[in-house]
Design a protein around this motif. Structure first.
Motif, PDB file in Angstrom:
ATOM      1  N   VAL A 292       0.704  -0.943  -0.190  1.00  0.00           N
ATOM      2  CA  VAL A 292       0.125  -0.112   0.165  1.00  0.00           C
ATOM      3  C   VAL A 292       0.926   0.918   0.110  1.00  0.00           C
ATOM      4  CG1 VAL A 292      -1.678   1.338   1.401  1.00  0.00           C
ATOM      5  CG2 VAL A 292      -1.707  -1.347   1.586  1.00  0.00           C
ATOM      6  N   PRO A 293       1.340   1.980  -0.941  1.00  0.00           N
ATOM      7  CA  PRO A 293       1.938   2.946  -1.206  1.00  0.00           C
ATOM      8  C   PRO A 293       1.346   4.431  -0.024  1.00  0.00           C
ATOM      9  CG  PRO A 293       0.945   3.261  -3.136  1.00  0.00           C
ATOM     10  CD  PRO A 293       0.448   2.087  -2.365  1.00  0.00           C
TER      11      PRO A 293
ATOM     12  N   LYS B  51       9.097   7.251  -3.243  1.00  0.00           N
ATOM     13  CA  LYS B  51       8.152   8.134  -2.510  1.00  0.00           C
ATOM     14  C   LYS B  51       8.108   7.388  -0.643  1.00  0.00           C
ATOM     15  CE  LYS B  51       5.285  11.324  -3.364  1.00  0.00           C
ATOM     16  NZ  LYS B  51       4.386  12.002  -4.522  1.00  0.00           N
ATOM     17  N   VAL B  52       7.683   5.798  -1.101  1.00  0.00           N
ATOM     18  CA  VAL B  52       7.582   5.910   0.212  1.00  0.00           C
ATOM     19  C   VAL B  52       8.927   5.228   1.014  1.00  0.00           C
ATOM     20  CG1 VAL B  52       6.911   2.822   1.443  1.00  0.00           C
ATOM     21  CG2 VAL B  52       5.702   3.594  -0.126  1.00  0.00           C
ATOM     22  N   ASP B  53      10.094   4.409   0.028  1.00  0.00           N
ATOM     23  CA  ASP B  53      11.495   5.451   0.838  1.00  0.00           C
ATOM     24  C   ASP B  53      11.722   5.509   1.221  1.00  0.00           C
ATOM     25  OD1 ASP B  53      11.099   1.892   0.174  1.00  0.00           O
ATOM     26  OD2 ASP B  53      12.804   2.405  -1.565  1.00  0.00           O
ATOM     27  N   GLU B  54      11.675   7.026   0.663  1.00  0.00           N
ATOM     28  CA  GLU B  54      11.941   8.526   0.378  1.00  0.00           C
ATOM     29  C   GLU B  54      11.901   8.662   2.204  1.00  0.00           C
ATOM     30  OE1 GLU B  54      11.888  10.731  -1.980  1.00  0.00           O
ATOM     31  OE2 GLU B  54      12.733  10.185  -3.252  1.00  0.00           O
ATOM     32  N   SER B  55      10.735   8.595   2.176  1.00  0.00           N
ATOM     33  CA  SER B  55       9.426   8.395   3.222  1.00  0.00           C
ATOM     34  C   SER B  55       9.855   7.764   4.786  1.00  0.00           C
ATOM     35  CB  SER B  55       7.390   8.791   2.502  1.00  0.00           C
ATOM     36  OG  SER B  55       7.491   8.440   3.902  1.00  0.00           O
TER      37      SER B  55
ATOM     38  N   ALA C 104       9.385   2.653 -14.273  1.00  0.00           N
ATOM     39  CA  ALA C 104       9.880   4.041 -13.814  1.00  0.00           C
ATOM     40  C   ALA C 104       8.773   4.712 -12.786  1.00  0.00           C
ATOM     41  CB  ALA C 104       9.730   5.318 -15.007  1.00  0.00           C
ATOM     42  N   GLU C 105       7.396   3.860 -13.324  1.00  0.00           N
ATOM     43  CA  GLU C 105       6.073   4.580 -12.303  1.00  0.00           C
ATOM     44  C   GLU C 105       6.142   3.951 -10.828  1.00  0.00           C
ATOM     45  OE1 GLU C 105       2.584   6.559 -12.059  1.00  0.00           O
ATOM     46  OE2 GLU C 105       4.514   7.267 -12.953  1.00  0.00           O
ATOM     47  N   ALA C 106       6.505   2.466 -11.439  1.00  0.00           N
ATOM     48  CA  ALA C 106       6.534   1.832  -9.901  1.00  0.00           C
ATOM     49  C   ALA C 106       7.746   2.027  -9.153  1.00  0.00           C
ATOM     50  CB  ALA C 106       7.299   0.030 -10.085  1.00  0.00           C
ATOM     51  N   ASN C 107       8.742   2.860  -9.601  1.00  0.00           N
ATOM     52  CA  ASN C 107      10.028   2.877  -9.083  1.00  0.00           C
ATOM     53  C   ASN C 107       9.957   4.484  -8.242  1.00  0.00           C
ATOM     54  OD1 ASN C 107      11.250   0.743  -9.167  1.00  0.00           O
ATOM     55  ND2 ASN C 107      12.704   1.868 -10.734  1.00  0.00           N
ATOM     56  N   ARG C 108       8.854   5.575  -8.985  1.00  0.00           N
ATOM     57  CA  ARG C 108       8.498   6.279  -8.862  1.00  0.00           C
ATOM     58  C   ARG C 108       7.646   5.947  -7.291  1.00  0.00           C
ATOM     59  NH1 ARG C 108       4.721   9.946  -8.874  1.00  0.00           N
ATOM     60  NH2 ARG C 108       3.338   9.304 -10.082  1.00  0.00           N
ATOM     61  N   LEU C 109       6.796   5.877  -7.334  1.00  0.00           N
ATOM     62  CA  LEU C 109       6.169   5.480  -6.089  1.00  0.00           C
ATOM     63  C   LEU C 109       6.147   5.091  -5.339  1.00  0.00           C
ATOM     64  CD1 LEU C 109       2.349   4.438  -8.326  1.00  0.00           C
ATOM     65  CD2 LEU C 109       2.726   6.117  -6.488  1.00  0.00           C
TER      66      LEU C 109
END
Length: 181
Positions: A41-42, A112-116, A104-109
């Motif tokens: 769940v992103p 974002k989860v990892d950065e957070s 790219a889209e999957a990695n972006r989402l």
């Protein structure tokens, strides 16, 4: 190790966590762990300041969606049906023949989860220059002032407080003030 792809699964918004648990139970029950690697769940960590305390919560980045990492060759009709027939699951993107997300889209989402997880500090209700705040901690406790400058990186504010009728600049951290309603 099979090459996996990420798929987007449309679900009823607000029930993402519960659905993720159901899917994981279904995968374990049918021993599909080598077909479906991850169910995500992103979300991102965000915080609010409530009564002078930092309250951290998870905010859904993509309400109504769950990301599923699966082996595209193993994602057969039986597996798709088993997942999409669970309560509150609508369908995969591509319905009965799931379309993988662009990498790219999957990695972006997922990024974002990892950065957070690393940062853990996105404020839901940011402070805005010109906004009035009440000081709730420190020598200027109970004073009310207007924000002159916001420094997100240092989590500090410059607030103009009226002392003896004159505006005085005070530097405070986010935890020392609360928004005036």
């Amino acid at each position: 190790m099979a090459v996996t792809k990420w798929y987007s699964l449309r679900v009823i918004s607000g029930k993402e966590k519960k659905i993720k648990e159901r899917i994981e139970k279904e995968i374990a029950r049918n021993q599909w762990e080598d077909h479906v690697m991850k169910v995500v769940v992103p979300t991102e960590k965000v915080y609010k300041i409530r009564a002078g305390k930092k309250v951290i919560s998870d905010r859904n980045i993509l309400p109504g969606y769950i990301l599923v990492e699966a082996d595209p060759y193993a994602l057969n009709a039986e597996l798709v049906d088993a997942i999409t027939s669970l309560p509150n699951v609508i369908h995969f993107l591509g319905k009965s023949e799931p379309i993988p997300m662009r990498e790219a889209e999957a990695n972006r989402l997922l990024g974002k989860v990892d950065e957070s997880l690393e940062a853990g500090d996105t404020m839901i209700e940011p402070f805005i220059e010109g906004e009035t705040v009440k000081i709730i901690d420190g020598p200027f406790n109970e004073f009310v002032g207007d924000i002159q400058e916001v420094n997100e990186e240092k989590k500090k504010l410059k607030v103009i407080v009226k002392i003896f009728g004159r505006g005085t600049e005070v530097e405070l951290n986010f935890m020392q003030v609360e928004k005036q309603s």
